[in-house]
Write a protein that holds these residues in place. Structure first.
Motif, PDB file in Angstrom:
ATOM      1  N   GLU A 305     -11.098  -7.296  12.015  1.00 16.81           N
ATOM      2  CA  GLU A 305      -9.955  -7.574  12.857  1.00 16.81           C
ATOM      3  C   GLU A 305      -8.852  -6.541  12.595  1.00 16.81           C
ATOM      4  N   ALA A 306      -7.853  -6.523  13.465  1.00 18.56           N
ATOM      5  CA  ALA A 306      -6.772  -5.553  13.325  1.00 18.56           C
ATOM      6  C   ALA A 306      -6.050  -5.738  12.005  1.00 18.56           C
ATOM      7  N   VAL A 307      -5.792  -4.605  11.320  1.00 21.06           N
ATOM      8  CA  VAL A 307      -5.049  -4.606  10.057  1.00 21.06           C
ATOM      9  C   VAL A 307      -3.867  -3.675  10.233  1.00 21.06           C
ATOM     10  N   SER A 308      -2.701  -4.127   9.885  1.00 21.72           N
ATOM     11  CA  SER A 308      -1.501  -3.340  10.152  1.00 21.72           C
ATOM     12  C   SER A 308      -1.067  -2.471   8.984  1.00 21.72           C
ATOM     13  N   ASP A 309      -1.516  -2.783   7.738  1.00 23.87           N
ATOM     14  CA  ASP A 309      -1.008  -2.078   6.576  1.00 23.87           C
ATOM     15  C   ASP A 309      -1.854  -0.841   6.273  1.00 23.87           C
ATOM     16  N   PHE A 310      -1.395   0.314   6.731  1.00 25.78           N
ATOM     17  CA  PHE A 310      -2.039   1.589   6.405  1.00 25.78           C
ATOM     18  C   PHE A 310      -1.083   2.448   5.569  1.00 25.78           C
ATOM     19  N   SER A 311      -0.229   1.819   4.788  1.00 21.63           N
ATOM     20  CA  SER A 311       0.828   2.539   4.082  1.00 21.63           C
ATOM     21  C   SER A 311       0.266   3.563   3.103  1.00 21.63           C
ATOM     22  N   GLU A 312      -0.811   3.194   2.364  1.00 17.13           N
ATOM     23  CA  GLU A 312      -1.374   4.138   1.403  1.00 17.13           C
ATOM     24  C   GLU A 312      -1.899   5.381   2.106  1.00 17.13           C
ATOM     25  N   LYS A 313      -2.570   5.176   3.236  1.00 16.25           N
ATOM     26  CA  LYS A 313      -3.105   6.301   3.991  1.00 16.25           C
ATOM     27  C   LYS A 313      -1.976   7.201   4.491  1.00 16.25           C
ATOM     28  N   GLU A 314      -0.966   6.592   5.094  1.00 15.33           N
ATOM     29  CA  GLU A 314       0.129   7.393   5.661  1.00 15.33           C
ATOM     30  C   GLU A 314       0.881   8.142   4.573  1.00 15.33           C
ATOM     31  N   ALA A 315       1.091   7.508   3.435  1.00 17.44           N
ATOM     32  CA  ALA A 315       1.791   8.169   2.328  1.00 17.44           C
ATOM     33  C   ALA A 315       0.982   9.359   1.810  1.00 17.44           C
ATOM     34  N   PHE A 316      -0.318   9.191   1.732  1.00 19.85           N
ATOM     35  CA  PHE A 316      -1.156  10.271   1.236  1.00 19.85           C
ATOM     36  C   PHE A 316      -1.189  11.436   2.224  1.00 19.85           C
ATOM     37  N   ILE A 317      -1.236  11.136   3.515  1.00 18.75           N
ATOM     38  CA  ILE A 317      -1.214  12.196   4.519  1.00 18.75           C
ATOM     39  C   ILE A 317       0.102  12.966   4.446  1.00 18.75           C
ATOM     40  N   ARG A 318       1.219  12.249   4.250  1.00 15.61           N
ATOM     41  CA  ARG A 318       2.515  12.935   4.102  1.00 15.61           C
ATOM     42  C   ARG A 318       2.498  13.856   2.883  1.00 15.61           C
ATOM     43  N   PHE A 319       1.861  13.394   1.812  1.00 19.02           N
ATOM     44  CA  PHE A 319       1.766  14.219   0.607  1.00 19.02           C
ATOM     45  C   PHE A 319       0.979  15.496   0.895  1.00 19.02           C
ATOM     46  N   LEU A 320      -0.154  15.373   1.591  1.00 17.06           N
ATOM     47  CA  LEU A 320      -0.957  16.546   1.905  1.00 17.06           C
ATOM     48  C   LEU A 320      -0.200  17.518   2.806  1.00 17.06           C
ATOM     49  N   ASN A 321       0.508  16.990   3.787  1.00 20.09           N
ATOM     50  CA  ASN A 321       1.243  17.856   4.722  1.00 20.09           C
ATOM     51  C   ASN A 321       2.398  18.568   4.040  1.00 20.09           C
ATOM     52  N   ALA A 322       2.969  17.936   3.012  1.00 18.25           N
ATOM     53  CA  ALA A 322       4.117  18.536   2.316  1.00 18.25           C
ATOM     54  C   ALA A 322       3.687  19.441   1.158  1.00 18.25           C
ATOM     55  N   PHE A 323       2.416  19.415   0.818  1.00 17.31           N
ATOM     56  CA  PHE A 323       1.951  20.158  -0.360  1.00 17.31           C
ATOM     57  C   PHE A 323       2.083  21.667  -0.154  1.00 17.31           C
TER      58      PHE A 323
END
Length: 769
Positions: A305-323
């Motif tokens: 079913e739909a899950v709304s909490d993707f915070s870990e994924k989004e935080a990690f993507i931000r880390f990669l983009n800022a690296f």
């Protein structure tokens, strides 16, 4: 025994082990020092003889490198630091063990990720890693089951992981005979065994005269419903007397294994070795991933079913983009930026449904968070640039690679149909109207097995093959088993006219042994060969190209396709290109098993026998490896191309800078030259003359190894090419000794190896003897 006494006993046991290890280091140092002293005596003696600038130089060289070894081992004996080559594996196992699991699927996932960590298709020598590497401050992390054996080549040396899994399956089947079971790809592989006949078709073969080793009788269908304790009695009653020389087998319901059936009062060892060596040579043993998986229960991600909490994924993507970081050269940039590219690509490729499946499982969420945190920790060190040697950077990036592997297992974003379009994009532009059709096989030898079977089916019998001078020795061994094969250099006009398949490899591969020893490694003139065959042959022709030592876009293969685009379009020619993907397609980290393959023909009916190359499960690689090749070829192809370019460039730079006298066939120490147009990825060193085994072991085995390690360039003994570190192999023949040196990515090693070859040249003396 009280708790205090237990602690005291354990402490004393550890202290004794450490003391014993230091004593061994001291013993090795003293032995090397003694050998160095003997070399000095020989050096002094030779100064009074005509051998002063040959044997005398060899003694001087030996004294110097043995003294270096003695010093290194003695300093390690005095060191208070203790290395642990299993530290990374143990930490990963500990972290995964702490994750709570709620189902059998999650339990198997955690177990699989434990087994997979640092598991290589071609591992390290544990002796070298435990004893030699610490002397030079190289922290090599490996799997506890690591061996130098190839995961697919169990016929040569059985790996520890394979042996463990084999024991488990044997217990599950209640088999006591050690020589009765072989682990295979998780699919039916009997079609690739020699003259395999199913027992229910035996009436058609009753008049056939077969000898041991020439045919395999498959009893699977007749024994499928029989209990294990009735197998032996049942199949013996079905076997006609005139076929009792054949090899008898039973295959597992899902593939996975082959059981060798024995006759009364007969041990199955010969039949076992025959089948094991056959399936190993052709790449049908369970690969490194499949041995660790123990089944494939995780193929389909369940819906959620739909899950709304993707915070870990989004935080990690931000880390990669800022690296950001500051690499010290092209070799560092292509490794670090390459992993950033494929990491970002993984998140771009993964669908919301796949992430929902991960988020629905607490265990998978914990694994994901663990991977994220460890990757961030490593990349944080990379950003600081605190790596005194290139090896230290690659050792850290290997941890990123292993965590990326775990994320791939969780997400598996690609489907079987995806790779063809991905590879087509890499190959474009192709001639107008021609389109490549692709797959990822388990190994290069699996690809070759599929090609040989397709040619056999297309001609309706034993095919006729002409092969080029660069064909790798395993390929030659394979075609001699299943086809009428002739070297192109020895082929008659009749051979060219009747050839069903041309088997070529544009760039040179290492040749072993005196009979095949070349005086020059050359690029094959494949276009001329194909043109000659087409002029003489009236029937359609297939051409198979081994593109292992090649660019991802198969630049030389594409030239051949362009040269014969009309013949391909008209149905006269079928081009098949395959490569061992363990070599250059993994940034040197060979924990996946794959062999990208593509073919181009006009898809008319007479090419239908080649369709199984795209669909037969026995040929296709495992799901995890398949996902890596899709990900790497879509998002990291440019970086992997630069990876190849760096290794090819370093190798060519060494070959063009070493003393020219080393290329002289009369030299006792020599290097086989390589044609300027060929793409080099190895250096072939030969030592000939009296005591060549001892001299090669000293000058190359010890001399090159010890000096390179001391200079900060790790040398590891592994049976493959394309690693980011230097790799060395030594082979003793009757009249000479051969060594294959494959250099890594670091351009600073070029100067070191050029200097080493100058030392090697001095051992030839001032004048050739």
């Amino acid at each position: 025994m009280s708790h205090r006494k237990k602690i005291t006993f354990l402490f004393l046991a550890v202290a004794c082990c450490l003391a014993a290890k230091k004593a061994v280091y001291c013993g090795i140092a003293l032995l090397l020092l003694q050998c160095s002293s003997l070399s000095f005596i020989g050096e002094v003696f030779c100064k009074m003889t005509p051998w002063a600038d040959t044997v005398g130089e060899e003694c001087f060289f030996a004294r110097r490198v043995l003294s270096l070894g003695a010093q290194s081992f003695f300093l390690q004996a005095c060191s208070s630091e203790e290395s642990n080559a299993f530290a990374s594996w143990e930490e990963n196992a500990k972290n995964l063990s702490a994750i709570p699991v709620a189902s059998e699927e999650e339990k198997e996932l955690v177990a699989f990720l434990k087994r997979r960590w640092l598991s290589k298709a071609c591992g390290y020598s544990q002796t070298a890693v435990h004893w030699a590497c610490p002397c030079f401050d190289f922290d090599v992390q490996m799997h506890p089951d690591s061996t130098r054996s190839y995961s697919r080549d169990q016929g040569s040396q059985i790996s520890k992981a394979y042996e463990k899994r084999l024991k488990e399956v044997r217990q599950e089947l209640a088999l006591s005979d050690e020589n009765s079971l072989i682990l295979t790809r998780p699919s039916v592989v009997k079609n690739y065994l020699p003259r395999c006949i199913e027992i229910d078709a035996m009436k058609k073969a009753e008049s056939t005269s077969l000898e041991r080793g020439t045919a395999v009788l498959d009893f699977t269908s007749m024994l499928r419903d029989e209990p294990a304790d009735a197998w032996e009695k049942k199949y013996r009653t079905l076997l006609p007397a005139h076929l009792k020389g054949a090899v008898c087998i039973q295959e597992g319901d899902d593939g996975d294994w082959i059981r060798i059936l024995s006759l009364e009062n007969e041990k199955p060892h010969d039949a076992y070795r025959f089948i094991l060596e056959w399936v190993s040579l052709f790449g049908f043993t369970a690969n490194a991933v499949e041995v660790n998986r123990h089944g494939d229960s995780l193929v389909d991600a369940y819906t959620a079913e739909a899950v709304s909490d993707f915070s870990e994924k989004e935080a990690f993507i931000r880390f990669l983009n800022a690296f950001s970081w500051s690499p010290k050269g092209e070799h560092e940039a292509l490794m670090g930026d390459g992993y950033l590219a494929v990491l970002k690509g993984l998140f771009q490729e993964s669908s919301e449904q796949q992430w929902r499946a991960v988020m629905r499982s607490e265990a998978k969420q914990d694994i994901m968070r663990l991977c994220f945190s460890r990757i961030q920790k490593v990349l944080g060190k990379v950003a600081l640039g605190d790596f005194p040697r290139f090896y230290d950077l690659t050792a850290s990036l290997e941890q990123v690679h292993e965590n990326l592997s775990s994320l791939l297992e969780l997400l598996s974003p690609f489907k079987p149909k995806d790779f063809s379009a991905i590879y087509q994009a890499v190959l474009d532009p192709l001639p107008v109207g021609l389109k490549a059709r692709s797959a990822v096989h388990s190994s290069g030898m699996t690809s070759l097995a599929g090609i040989l079977k397709a040619v056999e089916n297309s001609v309706g019998g034993r095919p006729r093959i002409l092969y080029g001078e660069n064909l790798y020795f395993e390929g030659l061994e394979a075609i001699e088993k299943v086809a009428h094969s002739v070297a192109m250099s020895n082929a008659t006009e009749e051979d060219w006219r009747e050839a069903d398949l041309l088997l070529s490899q544009s760039n040179p591969a290492w040749k072993r042994g005196e009979p095949s020893c070349p005086n020059l490694y050359r690029e094959e003139r494949i276009i001329d060969d194909v043109r000659r065959a087409l002029q003489l042959r009236s029937k359609p022709l297939s051409v198979a190209l081994d593109c292992t030592i090649e660019w991802i876009d198969c630049a030389k293969g594409k030239k051949i396709i362009e040269a014969f685009d009309e013949e391909i379009a008209s149905g006269k020619l079928n081009i098949l290109c395959y490569r061992s993907g363990l070599k250059f397609d993994l940034f040197g980290m060979d924990n996946f098993c794959g062999a990208p393959f593509f073919m181009i023909h006009n898809e008319e009916g007479h090419w239908s026998a080649f369709e199984p190359l795209l669909t037969d499960p026995a040929l296709q690689t495992d799901r995890l490896s398949f996902n890596w090749y899709c990900l790497a070829y879509r998002y990291g192809a440019d970086h992997l191309e630069r990876y190849r370019k760096q290794i090819f460039g370093n190798t060519r730079a060494i070959l063009t800078s070493i003393p020219q006298r080393l290329f002289d066939p009369a030299s006792r120490y020599r290097v086989i030259p390589m044609e300027a147009s060929a793409t080099p990825c190895f250096i072939d060193i030969k030592v000939s003359g009296a005591l060549h085994e001892l001299r090669a072991s000293t000058a190359i085995g010890a001399g090159l190894y010890l000096q390179a390690m001391a200079a900060g360039h790790p040398v590891l003994y592994r049976r493959s090419i394309g690693f980011c570190h230097t790799n060395l192999g030594l082979l003793f023949n009757e009249d000479s000794s051969s060594s294959r040196l494959t250099v890594g990515l670091d351009p600073s090693q070029v100067e070191f190896y050029v200097d080493y070859f100058r030392q090697l040249d001095r051992l030839n003396g001032s004048v050739l003897q």
